[in-house]
Design an enzyme around this catalytic site. Structure first.
Site, PDB file in Angstrom:
ATOM      1  N   GLU A  76       0.796  -1.225   0.000  1.00 57.89           N
ATOM      2  CA  GLU A  76       0.000   0.000   0.000  1.00 57.89           C
ATOM      3  C   GLU A  76       0.834   1.284   0.000  1.00 57.89           C
ATOM      4  O   GLU A  76       0.797   2.055   0.968  1.00 57.89           O
ATOM      5  CB  GLU A  76      -0.969   0.014   1.194  1.00 57.89           C
ATOM      6  N   GLU A  93      -5.409  -8.573   1.092  1.00 59.42           N
ATOM      7  CA  GLU A  93      -6.052  -8.192   2.358  1.00 59.42           C
ATOM      8  C   GLU A  93      -7.517  -7.912   2.099  1.00 59.42           C
ATOM      9  O   GLU A  93      -7.863  -7.237   1.132  1.00 59.42           O
ATOM     10  CB  GLU A  93      -5.467  -6.897   2.947  1.00 59.42           C
TER      11      GLU A  93
HETATM   12  O1  IFM Z   1      -4.058  -2.932   9.316  1.00 60.98           O
HETATM   13  C1  IFM Z   1      -4.021  -2.419   8.023  1.00 60.98           C
HETATM   14  C2  IFM Z   1      -2.878  -3.040   7.244  1.00 60.98           C
HETATM   15  O2  IFM Z   1      -1.664  -2.850   7.874  1.00 60.98           O
HETATM   16  C3  IFM Z   1      -2.807  -2.415   5.875  1.00 60.98           C
HETATM   17  N1  IFM Z   1      -4.085  -2.465   5.212  1.00 60.98           N
HETATM   18  C4  IFM Z   1      -5.225  -2.004   5.932  1.00 60.98           C
HETATM   19  C5  IFM Z   1      -5.308  -2.687   7.285  1.00 60.98           C
HETATM   20  C6  IFM Z   1      -6.539  -2.206   8.055  1.00 60.98           C
HETATM   21  O3  IFM Z   1      -6.469  -0.835   8.257  1.00 60.98           O
END
Ligand code: IFM
Length: 467
Positions: free
Chosen positions: A179, A373
């Site tokens: 990200e 994710e």
């Molecule tokens: O916890 C975070 C993760 O580190 C990166 N993506 C989003 C998640 C939730 O905010």
């Protein structure tokens, strides 16, 4: 016990679905969020150690000093993953454990930890998916300018090679960054994440240097023999609040450029979009983008990781202050969430994930995708009987898996799904106040308890589908 997904609406229960053979089922975490052991075995300080110690930056002054103590409990945690039937585990490597100052001497004890973890996973038949950078930049590099300077990108490529030299014989999939949107815009735009800088020009410089870091590292990994190279982005489906209003459509295009195309286009098409460059040029000169950089960023990848949580709706609103994490977005307003939200206040709209995957498939054809994710924060903890009934998380994941399946049916090359997160952890500026885990962690005793969602996910994996 397997939790049953019950519909909260009057809709009939959705039909069962099966995922393609070989679809990868996993769960994800990140180093600073779970490891703890912040001062052990030669680890240097990261920007998150500094930031979390700065009063007022993180909820209740929480830090990652201990977190889930995974550094010491990794074997127990891997056994738990095996019990869940995970085919793959996505974790990140803490750069300050490997090079405490970000450049220079290598800390072998740091590499040793990831060596042990990798072997533990492989011993249980779990495929390790490594992310090289999930936000814990060595503090020394930030002191020298952080992601706002080019040297950090060059240092990252060196660090990637160091890790690959040690683990390359056993790690199949290498993800450069997690990200970069967050690192650039939350770190240097709004400053709600480390290093806590509020400077729109630096935010855009950081975005470019993160892109460059990815390209340089991808090239170096390829040259070293890595086969499966990826990056994880968190694209957002940005929609005009009123699709019939040209001003709203223009607002959505601008935000889409800053959020998505600034990363996707140089990586997958080899050039920044003209409208994005024009936008950046309104805020800072473009001297930081050197001739040849876009070709480096365009290094071939084998897989693109997608993190998805929620969509955005925007409208043109003269006089609106805009959002600091979208530099230059003055005159644009973000619609507050509508309908059900998670504990983060994020709107739940699974169909947005399908649309997003279809769009990536259409605009960047030939890219294999992986959901690296997806998940939801909800506060449920153990009952007196020691169970955690997190039905809303099951419903969230169930609905998003159906959204993935819809994208697959439309022809998207989606290879797998990683739940965020394996266990409750340090949720950045929210500290330990938000719980994303499918496994509950008691931070006093460090006891792990499978939530109903974990037991349900085990059945999804076993069945390779949903009932
Ligand atoms: O916890 C975070 C993760 O580190 C990166 N993506 C989003 C998640 C939730 O905010």
């Amino acid at each position: 016990m397997t939790a049953t997904v019950t519909s909260t609406s009057a809709q009939p229960a959705p039909a069962g679905i099966t995922f393609p053979e070989g679809f990868v089922w996993g769960a994800a975490t990140a180093s600073y969020q779970i490891e703890g052991a912040a001062r052990e075995d030669g680890r240097g300080p990261s920007i998150w150690d500094t930031f979390s110690r700065t009063p007022g930056k993180v909820h209740a002054g929480h830090t990652g000093d201990i977190a889930c103590d995974h550094y010491h409990r990794y074997a127990e945690d891997v056994a738990m993953m095996a019990d869940l039937g995970l085919a793959s585990y996505r974790f990140s490597i803490a750069w300050p454990r490997i090079q405490p100052d970000g450049t220079g001497p290598v800390n072998v004890r740091g590499l040793d930890f990831y060596d042990r973890l990798t072997d533990e996973l492989l011993g249980k038949g779990i495929d390790p998916v490594v992310t090289l950078y999930h936000w814990d930049l060595p503090q020394t590099l930030e002191d020298r300018g952080g992601w706002a300077v080019r040297e950090t990108a060059e240092a990252f490529a060196e660090y990637a090679q160091i890790v690959h030299r040690r683990l390359g014989d056993r790690i199949g999939t290498w993800t450069t960054l997690n990200e970069p949107w967050c690192s650039a815009y939350l770190g240097y735009g709004s400053g709600i994440h480390a290093p806590g800088v509020q400077d729109p020009a630096k935010a855009f410089k950081a975005a470019h240097h993160l892109n460059l870091a990815h390209g340089l590292a991808a090239r170096a990994l390829r040259a070293a023999g890595a086969k499966n190279i990826s990056i994880t982005l968190n694209p957002c489906e940005v929609s005009p609040l009123d699709p019939a209003n040209p001003a709203d459509v223009q607002a959505a295009r601008l935000i889409d450029g800053v959020a998505n195309r600034i990363f996707f286009d140089p990586m997958l098409k080899g050039a920044y979009p003209a409208d994005v460059l024009e936008h950046i040029a309104r805020i800072t000169d473009l001297d930081h983008i050197k001739d040849g950089d876009e070709a480096i960023i365009n290094a071939p990848i084998d897989l693109l990781g997608i993190n998805f949580y929620t969509p955005s709706y925007v409208t043109a609103k003269p006089g609106a202050p805009g959002a600091l994490d979208y530099p230059g977005s003055q005159g644009i307003a973000f619609r507050p969430p509508v309908g059900p939200v998670t504990d983060m206040g994020w709107q739940i709209e699974p169909a947005s994930l399908t649309r997003l995957l279809n769009r990536i498939h259409r605009d960047y054809p030939g890219t294999a995708l992986l959901i690296t994710e997806n998940g939801a924060a909800y506060p449920e903890g153990p009952t007196e009987g020691g169970e955690v009934h997190d039905l809303r998380r099951i419903e969230y994941i169930d609905a998003h898996l159906r959204a993935c399946h819809d994208a697959l049916a439309a022809g998207v090359d989606l290879r797998g799904y990683f739940a965020w997160s394996l266990m409750d952890n340090f949720e950045w500026a929210e500290g330990y106040a938000k719980r994303f885990g499918i496994v509950h962690v008691d931070y006093t005793t460090q006891q792990r308890v499978l939530k109903d969602s974990a037991k349900w996910y085990r059945e999804v994996i076993r069945r390779n589908g949903l009932e």
